[in-house]
Scaffold this active site. Structure first.
Site, PDB file in Angstrom:
ATOM      1  N   HIS A 152      -2.892   9.521   5.188  1.00 46.28           N
ATOM      2  CA  HIS A 152      -3.410   8.197   4.826  1.00 46.28           C
ATOM      3  C   HIS A 152      -4.881   8.154   5.206  1.00 46.28           C
ATOM      4  CE1 HIS A 152      -4.026   3.858   4.807  1.00 46.28           C
ATOM      5  NE2 HIS A 152      -2.841   3.693   4.252  1.00 46.28           N
ATOM      6  N   CYS A 181       0.870  -1.167   0.000  1.00 47.32           N
ATOM      7  CA  CYS A 181       0.000   0.000   0.000  1.00 47.32           C
ATOM      8  C   CYS A 181       0.911   1.223   0.000  1.00 47.32           C
ATOM      9  CB  CYS A 181      -0.955  -0.021   1.185  1.00 47.32           C
ATOM     10  SG  CYS A 181      -0.143   0.144   2.782  1.00 47.32           S
TER      11      CYS A 181
END
Length: 732
Positions: free
Chosen positions: A651, A487
């Site tokens: 994030h 990710c």
């Protein structure tokens, strides 16, 4: 953008090599079959008793001729499959099947449109008002004459669909059709409409191709020179296949009627004439000008350069250099493979390669001027020269002119290379420094140098390989690794046996932490994780399946590190900061300490320190003036650096990488400078809350120095732009 385009073109060029690789075999079959079934050849050499009608060899040669012709006649389909395989990332066999299906679907759709428009009549004949040569039979289907371009359109498009959908998950009721089974389905649907679109688009494209071909052929010998110069200059970049293929296989390289059929492309024209050689007085030099000149510099010129390099070698290194250069020269002469020679002097003396480009380019032009018409399958070596030049006779090919011109080129290469090597003291093979190995460099060496120059850490490729090897060792070896993904900040690995994972070894690679979730292992590296993932995949593809167990000698004493960090924190808490940078909230919502993040990696500050904000409005803004470093491809996170030099990651949510970009509308791009309060992205909060474990958003500093510490300024309700935390810098 330039590097991305180059990378795509390089992949396209590599994908062309798979279908191109069949051409030597097809050419060999066609060359032998047509040559030894030619009545004139049989009569001239008195071989009627062996090769005449009714003999076994004659029947075999006729079959070989037809097999070779079949391959050239169906190159578009071969290119469709080959390009799809070459461009597909994984599950390549699925892309191949899908390409075949899509190719037929596209041409059947075009055929239906031609019938509906009256261009193909009910009895299958072509209407009188249709331009000759624009409609042809494609695998028994009457369709537009798209040639190899039709195959490439299918191959590239199917590969794009394949890479996008081969892992797709469908609702339970349709789950059987998910994953790789979905690729041929979506390819069929898409290429039904592509076929319809091509009916309207291709005639215009075709006119453009004919115009471009006319421009090239209309410039005569000068056009041939330019072609040769560009093709040879692209060799180091691996893009020459992308450049020359249209000239060999499409109307860009000219069109000609052969045996009643309209043929496109220089190589196709030559082999069509070869198949009909009994009715051909002299093969077309206009068609072969894209390759006939290669015999001049591959058989004669470059061996002259090899002799020059040998003669210029140091006496004590001549024997070693001679053996290497002789093998490289023989490979060049026999097969036309020039890489061992070209890349050696390209690597140590680019000026010599510039000379090679000019001399080779002029060879194409001279062959054209002298009406030399020797064909080839892959490259200009002696084998092709014999089959498609000598064996066909000087009357048809003018092959004998290659020899005197080649001798001239041999001496040109020899004297020019000798002069430049001595004049500029180029370190060609045998002239290296005493502590340097005498070797012939290859394309791999050139690529390695390019990669090393791009490496942001300044490390050599070998170091990167060792880095990946250590990660693999920490995960229990290749045999224990089931899947590799990432990710925005963490390497996500699925292992077969979680007990074989060694956290100490993994942390020794610079990981901030390791998180275990069943058979899932998340290794925290920060923003550069995408590069680490790519290197690890390349490493795993190149090693055998091995286990690495009980290897803890290189482990880092993480407990000791933790104590050191704690001592440093106690020390900084007693001092006053020398400077402070304020970081504002990028969202309106609820602010909290990072330790409350519903994710162990963030909460334990493995990826950096900061705070979390649970958004109440679907807008993310720039926390301070700064620059967007990167936007992750799944849009859920972005990297940011403030003008004051603080590196950050925002994030959005937890495990939102799995949403594959859904719910995120990014408003900026990498490298863009923004001011505080500028919108970075918009969120569909309802969708995110329904599909993500949490929308709590870590706002973290990823590259804090040892003397920097985060101080939370506000908890509870906070508006975008209000101070969230401070970055305090203490004395060393």
């Amino acid at each position: 953008m330039k590097d991305k385009i180059f990378g795509v073109l390089q992949r396209v060029g590599r994908s062309f090599m798979l279908p191109i690789a069949i051409l030597p075999v097809a050419g060999l079959l066609l060359g032998l079959g047509s040559s030894f079934t030619n009545a004139t050849t049989i009569e001239t050499y008195g071989l009627g008793w062996l090769l005449g009608d009714g003999t076994i060899l004659h029947a075999l040669l006729v079959i070989m001729n037809k097999v070779g012709s079949a391959i050239f006649d169906n190159l578009p389909l071969i290119f469709a499959v080959g390009v799809a395989i070459g461009m597909a990332k994984k599950e390549k066999e699925v892309s191949a099947l899908s390409a075949v299906i899509a190719y037929f679907v596209m041409n059947v759709s075009i055929n239906a449109m031609l019938q509906l428009s009256g261009k193909i009549l009910d009895d299958g004949s072509i209407a009188d008002n249709v331009l000759s040569g624009t409609i042809t039979s494609v695998c028994g289907i009457q369709s537009l004459q798209m040639g190899v371009f039709g195959g490439i359109i299918v191959g590239l498009g199917v590969a794009a669909l394949h890479n996008r959908f081969y892992k797709i998950e469908l609702p339970n009721a349709l789950s059987f059709f998910g994953g790789t089974r979905f690729v041929p389905i979506i390819s069929t649907i898409v290429y039904l409409f592509v076929g319809i679109a091509m009916y309207f688009i291709w005639p215009t494209v075709q006119n453009g191709i004919y115009a471009l071909g006319g421009l090239v052929t209309g410039t005569g010998y000068f056009g041939t020179l330019i072609f040769g110069l560009i093709k040879r200059a692209l060799i180091p970049f691996g893009l020459h296949h992308v450049f020359y293929m249209p000239f060999w296989q499409t109307a860009v390289g000219g069109t000609m009627e052969v045996a009643g059929q309209m043929v496109e492309g220089g190589q196709n024209i030559f082999f069509a004439q070869l198949a009909d050689s009994a009715n051909i007085t002299h093969f077309s030099a206009d068609a072969t000008r894209y390759f006939s000149g290669e015999f001049i510099f591959m058989i004669f010129g470059l061996p002259g350069a090899a002799l020059a390099m040998y003669r210029c070698a140091k006496p004590e290194k001549k024997k070693q250099a001679g053996g290497l250069l002789l093998s490289a020269a023989l490979a060049c002469m026999l097969t036309g493979i020039t890489e061992p020679l070209e890349f050696s002097f390209l690597f140590v003396a680019p000026a010599l390669f510039a000379v090679q480009v000019v001399l080779a380019g002029s060879a194409y032009m001279i062959a054209h001027m002298l009406n030399i018409a020797v064909g080839l399958t892959f490259s200009g070596g002696l084998l092709d020269f014999f089959l498609f030049g000598i064996l066909q006779g000087n009357e048809k090919t003018s092959w004998m002119l290659v020899i005197p011109v080649g001798i001239v080129y041999f001496f040109l290469y020899y004297f020019i290379f000798s002069f430049m090597i001595k004049k500029f003291n180029f370190k060609t093979p045998g002239r290296e420094d005493d502590d340097t190995e005498t070797k012939l460099y290859t394309k791999a060496d050139v690529n390695a140098r390019k990669e090393a120059s791009k490496n942001a850490d300044g490390k050599a490729d070998a170091a990167n390989d060792e880095f990946s090897a250590t990660i693999s060792r920490g995960l229990g070896g290749k045999a224990n690794i089931s899947d590799v993904d990432c990710c925005a900040t963490r390497l996500r690995i699925t292992v077969i046996d979680a007990d074989k994972v060694n956290d100490s070894i993994l942390k020794s690679t610079g990981a901030s932490g390791v998180v275990h979730k069943g058979l899932g292992v998340q290794i925290i590296y920060g923003p550069r994780v995408t590069v680490i993932k790519s290197d690890l995949e390349d490493y795993l593809a190149s090693v055998t399946e091995e286990h690495f167990e009980d290897e803890t000698e290189n482990a880092v004493d993480s407990q000791a590190d933790g104590q050191t960090s704690e001592q440093a924190d106690n020390k900084t808490s007693e001092e006053k900061p020398e400077s402070t940078v304020i970081i504002s909230s990028p969202m309106t919502g609820i602010a909290a300490d990072l330790a409350t993040a519903p994710d162990e990696a963030f909460a334990s500050k493995m990826m950096g320190d900061g705070a979390v904000v649970t958004p109440e409005e679907g807008v993310v803004v720039a926390p301070e003036d700064g620059t967007v470093l990167f936007v992750f491809d799944t849009k859920h996170a972005l990297g940011f650096t403030t003008d004051s030099g603080i590196g950050m990651i925002i994030h959005v949510g937890i495990d939102t990488v799995k949403l594959e970009g859904k719910g995120f509308d990014v408003q900026v791009e990498a490298g863009q400078h923004v001011n505080k309060g500028d919108v970075l992205m918009k969120l569909d909060l309802d969708f995110l809350k329904a599909n993500a474990p949490s929308v709590t958003t870590p706002v973290i500093c990823t590259e804090l120095k040892d003397n920097q510490k985060i101080r939370l300024l506000k908890e509870g309700e906070i508006k975008a732009g209000e101070p969230l935390y401070a970055v305090d810098t203490y004395g060393k």
